[in-house]
Design a protein around this motif. Structure first.
Motif: not given
Length: 1055
Positions: A866-867, A888, A890-891, A909, A911, A933
């Motif tokens: 993950e981010f 993967t 979320q931002i 990516n 995301l 994404n």
């Protein structure tokens, strides 16, 4: 009678002549010294070592006539032996040697019973101890054995010399005279002058002041550089009633010494410079006889300048408070210092402007401004404002130094009235406007420093009249105009001329011009001298430093120049269009700094005839190999820059013979082969730049021995293998750039602990594999991390949020420079750090602003997970690129905390989720790529997000809304709902509209009808009104038609 008087006169004259002859014989006999004294002197001489002429006068029986010997007239006994060396040990070595004494000192001096004066100073007795028998010379009043080479402990029996008035035991630097107590001095009850400079007193007991306090006639005390430290206190009442001079500089005394001195009213001279003072006690300014005060270089000495100088100081002549921590402004009351001759307040933190008016002059016998002031020295402060007009009224001023402040405005033309001025330093301020032509009337001026200001206009022609000028410095301004021979017409004594970095200067002189001076230092950098090489330079036979950089010269270097070059210790011809081949070998001065960079020179690389300090041939057209004998030819070289040429072949192994290397810069050539392991023989190496060549093979393991290495560039080569484990010994490393090679293996875990000072790590475009080590977070100084385009796997460790240097916003730029910064006129040679950073989809090279770049680039790997929200803790981050991975998640909304972010690339990516609305607040964001994404939902197209087009969001099927063409579903349903509501509302309004119109029409017809039917008189009146309205309406229409017809006819006539 007349004959008798003449005869009497002649007899009297004869009597006087006979008597004089007898007296002369008696006097001649009496000046013969005592035989015992003569023998004692002969014994003294026999034990000494000396040159053959030192005692050439010591002949015959009359020792009173020997050089250095004095006798008492009545007793014929020797009272003075003065064998000091009269020549300075610093400047007159040969003459000093002819007068020097060494060897042993005979105890025969004890036979000189009447000896009062003994001076053996400035000889070299080769570290022998002071003879014990000196303490038995009972009649001695003067003893000077200073700087004579004695060492060891001072014999305590010197305290037996109760008649001694003058004692000088001062030692030469590094020689070992010492004592651990002062008790032996209590017997020196007649002592007036005591000098023990450079004698080690660091072990003297703290009661040393009490001992000196018991010497009632002590007038002068000199204890400089003796290792005295700490506090000073008296156990009894101050008894220094005759003390006039105290000099105790270069010790470690605190301010208690000043608290003692304020009680000694007889003091005229105080020197406590370079101690550990921290404050000035009350009362120092009230000492009634104080004329000289020097508190220079007490770094912790603080105080308010305005308060310290407000009152008192009635007799002060010399006041030196420089290199301290004084603050505040200079008070107007400085004008009351009637006797002031020398004022030095430089290197403090003074603020405010110079007093515009001086107060207190009415109390002085002379009503002029500071009538005796000769030196006003105020450099390196924070003084602001304009230069005061009263500066031009200081009639006796010899030196004016206001450099390194923040003065602005014009240079007062009144300074030209200072007829005695010899030194004028106004450099490194913000002074503006033209240079006053009146400065050309300062006929005694030897130094003029006006550089690093904002001066404009031309150089006054009157400067050519300054016949005493030695230094002229006007560099780093905005001066323009033509420089002609008239500007230098009478400058026959000029030795130092600095005109560089005035881009508007154009030297226009006749090709046959011969300057009136023989210059030493000549700097015309960034002035126009070309296109031809200046022929007048051929006349300068004493030249030692030359800067002709960026001077528009586009010719070959003439042959006669190489006769001058052999005397130059600094030569800068860079940034011109000089062409042709350089002579091989190159005729230069030993240990010179040579810069021929950024020209059009070609041919093979020439080697100098002597070993030199720095050689810069970068950015030319040199070709061929690096000379294999380079290490043997210039073994003392410290800086070598051959970058940006067409050099081929291998790096010669002899380069390791240059053990003093500081910088090796060979980038942007076509060098092949492997990196020679002999480079490890350069232990002082700080910069090694081999980037952008064709080097191959492994990185030598031995490079890890270069423990002082700070910058290592090997990018864009064909190097292979793993990162050498020995690199963990490079603890000084700040930049490591190995990008665009064929390196492989894992990024070692030791990299974090080994490179604590690393600022830049660039391993881009290699074959590194494995996961990112969490130990990267130990790189507390790192502000550029580029690991893009490798084969890294795994997740991004959350510990990256601990990169301390990236958590801080940077707004102060610091040039990243390495090299030799010598005090040689132009600052020496250096290497300017540079780096190519991928940002905003471009490759950008940063040099002077590199320290402001804070970036992380992990793109083009196989990273997953993950981010990492921890990255949003890096508040100073300017660029973040995680594109082309498998990241993967979320931002996070917290990304809005990256307020400094200029470039963000998360493309290609995995995301998902919505784009955080908080990103709209990233006001500096200039480049955004979220394409390819799985983002979904509506784009938060507000704030800064409105500056990006659809390409930033392309390849996310779930995204909708501006700037994409795809509209969001909720937008359509809202529109339909809005349309339906509007239609319903319109139907409702229409029904009420027609209903109200119908009712109104019915009421308008039926109401009058019922009224008129009910009364006939109302009916008649109603119709009469209607007839009248119709008639008026008809009449108005006819009138308007007539006016319109008349206007039409009149317009037709005009046409």
């Amino acid at each position: 009678m007349e004959r008798i008087s003449i005869l009497g006169f002649l007899l009297a004259l004869l009597y006087l002549m006979v008597r004089g002859t007898i007296a002369y014989k008696d006097e001649t006999h009496l000046t013969d010294c005592l035989e015992s004294d003569r023998e004692a002197l002969i014994d003294l001489k026999s034990d000494l070592k000396y040159s053959k002429n030192r005692f050439s006068s010591w002949k015959g029986s009359n020792c009173c006539q020997w050089k250095g010997i004095s006798c008492e007239n009545s007793t014929r006994s020797v009272i003075s032996v003065d064998l000091h060396n009269p020549y300075s040990p610093l400047y007159e070595f040969e003459r000093r040697s002819s007068m020097n004494l060494s060897g042993e000192i005979s105890s025969s001096l004890l036979k000189l019973k009447s000896l009062k004066h003994l001076d053996l100073s400035f000889n070299t007795f080769e570290s022998i101890p002071i003879p014990e028998f000196f303490g038995s010379l009972k009649n001695l009043q003067y003893l000077n054995i200073s700087n004579a080479g004695f060492s060891g402990v001072i014999p305590p029996n010197l305290g037996n010399l109760s008649r001694l008035q003058y004692l000088d035991l001062s030692s030469q630097y590094g020689n070992g005279l010492s004592t651990d107590n002062f008790e032996w001095m209590m017997g020196l009850i007649s002592l007036k002058h005591l000098k023990m400079n450079h004698v080690d007193l660091s072990f003297v007991r703290s009661n040393w002041v009490d001992v000196l306090n018991k010497l009632p006639f002590l007038t002068e005390l000199h204890l400089s550089d003796c290792g005295l430290s700490g506090s000073v206190s008296l156990a009894s009442v101050v008894n220094f009633t005759m003390l006039s001079v105290i000099s105790m500089s270069w010790n470690y005394l605190d301010s208690t010494i000043l608290e003692l001195l304020v009680n000694i009213s007889s003091l005229t001279f105080i020197d406590l410079s370079d101690n550990s003072l921290n404050s000035i006690p009350l009362g120092l300014n009230q000492l009634p006889n104080l004329q000289y005060l020097n508190l220079y270089g007490n770094g912790n000495l603080t105080g308010n300048c305005s308060q310290q100088l407000r009152e008192g100081w009635k007799k002060i002549e010399v006041l030196i408070l420089a290199s301290n921590n004084f603050h505040g402004s200079i008070p107007d009351s400085i004008g009351s210092f009637c006797n002031l001759k020398y004022l030095d307040l430089g290197h403090n933190n003074l603020t405010g402007s110079l007093p515009q008016f001086l107060e207190g002059m009415e109390n002085c016998s002379s009503k002029s401004y500071l009538p005796y002031l000769t030196n006003l020295i105020l450099p390196n402060n924070q003084l602001v404002g304009k230069l005061a007009e009263w500066l031009g009224l200081l009639e006796n001023l010899v030196e004016l130094d206001l450099s390194y402040n923040k003065f602005e405005g014009l240079i007062p033309a009144s300074l030209g009235a200072l007829s005695n001025l010899e030194s004028l330093k106004l450099n490194n301020n913000s002074l503006q406007g033209p240079i006053p032509a009146t400065l050309g009337s300062l006929q005694h001026l030897s130094d003029m420093w006006l550089g690093t200001n904002q001066l404009n206009g031309t150089l006054p022609d009157s400067f050519g009249q300054l016949s005493e000028l030695l230094y002229l410095e006007v560099s780093f301004n905005s001066l323009t105009g033509i420089l002609s021979a008239e500007h230098f017409s009478k400058l026959s004594k000029l030795k130092h001329l600095y005109m560089q970095s005035n881009s508007g200067f154009n030297l226009n002189v006749n090709s046959s011009w011969i300057p009136p001076f023989q210059i030493w230092d000549l700097a015309f950098g960034s002035c126009s001298l070309g296109p031809s090489f200046p022929a007048w330079l051929q006349s300068q036979k004493e030249l030692v430093s030359l800067d002709f950089s960026n001077t528009s010269i586009s010719s070959p270097i003439p042959n006669w120049f190489w006769n001058l070059s052999s005397n130059l210790d600094f030569l800068n011809l860079s940034l011109n269009h000089l062409h042709g081949q350089l002579p091989n070998p190159l005729n230069v001065y030993q240990y010179a700094l040579i810069d021929f960079s950024s020209n059009l020179f070609e041919g093979p690389i020439p080697l100098p005839t002597k070993t030199i300090d720095s050689l810069d041939f970068s950015n030319n057209n040199f070709s061929g190999p690096i000379p294999p004998s380079i290490g043997e030819s210039i073994p003392g070289l410290r800086v070598l820059s051959l970058s940006g040429n067409q050099i081929t072949g291998v790096i010669p192994a002899s380069i390791g013979d240059i053990s003093g290397f500081d910088i090796i810069h060979l980038s942007w050539n076509s060098l092949t082969g492997s990196i020679p392991s002999t480079i490890i023989n350069c232990p002082a190496l700080r910069v090694l730049d081999l980037g952008n060549n064709d080097l191959s093979g492994r990185i030598p393991e031995q490079l890890g021995q270069l423990k002082w290495l700070q910058s290592l560039h090997m990018e864009n080569n064909k190097l292979s293998g793993e990162l050498p484990s020995s690199f963990q010994n490079l603890s000084s490393l700040e930049t490591l750039d190995l990008s665009y090679n064929r390196l492989s293996g894992n990024i070692p875990t030791w990299i974090g602990a080994a490179f604590m000072g690393l600022k830049i790590l660039n391993l881009r475009s290699n074959g590194f594999s494995g996961s990112l080590p969490s130990e990267l977070s130990y790189l507390r100084s790192l502000h550029v991390l580029d690991l893009a385009q490798n084969n890294l796997t795994g997740s991004i460790p959350p510990t990256l949020g601990g990169l301390k240097a990236m958590t801080q916003e940077k707004h102060i730029n610091q040039f990243v420079l390495y090299g030799t910064f010598q005090g040689r006129r132009y600052g020496g040679q250096y290497y300017e750090e540079s780096l190519v950073v991928n940002m905003k989809g471009q490759r950008l090279e940063y040099t002077r602003t590199l320290s402001l770049v804070t970036s992380i680039d992990l793109s083009g790997n196989n990273l997953s997970g993950e981010f990492p929200e921890a990255i949003t803790e890096l508040f100073g981050l300017v660029a973040l690129n995680l594109s082309r991975n498998h990241i993967t998640g979320q931002i996070p909304e917290s990304i809005s905390r990256l307020k400094e972010l200029l470039s963000l690339d998360l493309s290609s990516n995995k995301l998902f989720g919505t784009i955080p609305s908080s990103m709209a607040s990233l006001s500096f964001l200039g480049s955004l790529n979220l394409s390819n994404n799985n983002f979904s939902g509506k784009i938060p197209f507000t704030g800064q997000m409105t500056t990006f087009d659809e390409l930033a969001f392309d390849g996310n099927p779930g995204l909708c809304g501006a700037p994409l063409v795809e509209k969001c579903q909720d937008e359509d349903s809202d529109k339909e709902h809005s349309t339906g509501t509007d239609e319903n509302d319109n139907h409702f309004i229409d029904r009420w509209f027609y209903l109200s119109v119908g009712l109104g029409f019915a009421a308008g017809i039926l109401v009058p009808y019922f009224v008129l039917v009910s009364r006939k008189s109302w009916c008649d009146a109603y119709w009469n009104i209607v007839d009248e309205i119709i008639d008026k309406t008809f009449w108005l229409r006819r009138r308007r038609r007539r006016r319109a017809a008349t206007y039409t006819r009149s317009q037709g006539r005009r046409q």
